[in-house]
Each structure stands twice: as C-alpha cells, then as structure tokens.
Write a protein that holds these residues in place. Structure first.
Motif, short mmCIF file in Angstrom:
data_model
loop_
_atom_site.label_atom_id
_atom_site.label_comp_id
_atom_site.label_asym_id
_atom_site.label_seq_id
_atom_site.Cartn_x
_atom_site.Cartn_y
_atom_site.Cartn_z
N GLY A 1 -5.72 -6.40 3.85
CA GLY A 1 -6.64 -5.40 3.37
C GLY A 1 -6.59 -4.21 4.59
N GLY B 1 -1.79 -0.62 5.71
CA GLY B 1 -1.53 0.17 4.90
C GLY B 1 -1.27 1.75 5.52
N ALA C 1 0.92 -1.34 -0.14
CA ALA C 1 -0.04 0.21 -0.21
C ALA C 1 0.77 1.28 -0.14
CB ALA C 1 -0.98 0.06 1.32
N ALA D 1 -6.45 7.27 -2.28
CA ALA D 1 -6.54 5.76 -2.84
C ALA D 1 -8.23 5.34 -2.55
CB ALA D 1 -5.65 5.15 -2.37
N ALA E 1 2.31 1.64 -3.44
CA ALA E 1 1.44 1.98 -4.43
C ALA E 1 1.08 3.57 -4.45
CB ALA E 1 0.20 1.22 -4.24
N VAL E 2 0.64 3.83 -3.03
CA VAL E 2 0.24 5.33 -3.18
C VAL E 2 1.56 6.16 -3.54
CG1 VAL E 2 -1.69 5.09 -1.60
CG2 VAL E 2 0.70 5.64 -0.61
N SER F 1 -9.82 2.55 -4.03
CA SER F 1 -9.89 1.04 -4.24
C SER F 1 -8.61 0.18 -4.57
CB SER F 1 -11.21 0.45 -5.16
OG SER F 1 -10.54 0.92 -6.40
N TYR F 2 -8.66 -1.07 -4.45
CA TYR F 2 -7.30 -1.83 -5.08
C TYR F 2 -7.79 -3.24 -5.23
CZ TYR F 2 -7.58 -3.58 -0.28
OH TYR F 2 -7.64 -4.34 1.04
N GLY F 3 -6.92 -4.05 -5.84
CA GLY F 3 -7.29 -5.43 -6.26
C GLY F 3 -6.21 -6.20 -5.53
N LYS F 4 -6.33 -7.52 -5.28
CA LYS F 4 -5.38 -8.35 -5.02
C LYS F 4 -5.47 -9.78 -5.46
CE LYS F 4 -8.10 -8.74 -0.84
NZ LYS F 4 -8.26 -8.67 0.66
#
Length: 78
Positions: free
Chosen positions: A70, A73, A29, A43, A32-33, A45-48
């Motif tokens: 989840g 982060g 996380a 942010a 990603a950000v 949403s996200y996928g995993k």
C-alpha cells in the motif's frame, strides 16, 4: 499470479514476501491508473486481496499485502 517461495514450509523471516509486495504495489498501481486513464493523484482508493493456495499460510498473504504494498505506487503513497 506469483509463485509463493514460502509455500509448504515454515519460514520465520517473511521479508522476501514483503519485498514482493512492494514490487507488486508499484506495478499494479501503475497499471491501474494507466488503465483508468487518470493521473495517479486522482485515485482515491483501492482494494487488495490474496489467495495463498493449498500450501500457503495466512501470514504469507499478510506479508505481501500489508507492510509495503500500500505504500507503493506511481506517486509513492499507494
């Protein structure tokens, strides 16, 4: 990519994988950000996903992805 400590053997307690998932959630996380160049709260949403390999089990992937990943982060909520 991480090494699955449970691959190729039966393990009843998957808490080690849950801890790995929590650590990965924080790391991924944050990265990603950072890569997006946005504040964490922006942010939405996200996928995993996970691939456990030839000697892994579906439960191994679920233990990494679902209980704590989840909830991790930069802002503590994924």
């Amino acid at each position: 990519m991480i090494e699955n400590p449970c691959a190729g053997k039966y393990v009843e307690d998957l808490s080690e994988l849950m801890i790995i998932g929590e650590e990965l959630g924080e790391l991924l996380a944050e990265r990603a950000v950072g890569a997006l160049g946005i504040p964490a709260e922006k942010a939405e949403s996200y996928g995993k996903a996970a691939a456990v390999g030839e000697n892994g089990e579906l439960e191994h992937a679920a233990a990494i992805l679902h209980p704590k990943l989840g909830a991790s982060g930069p802002q503590g909520s994924g």
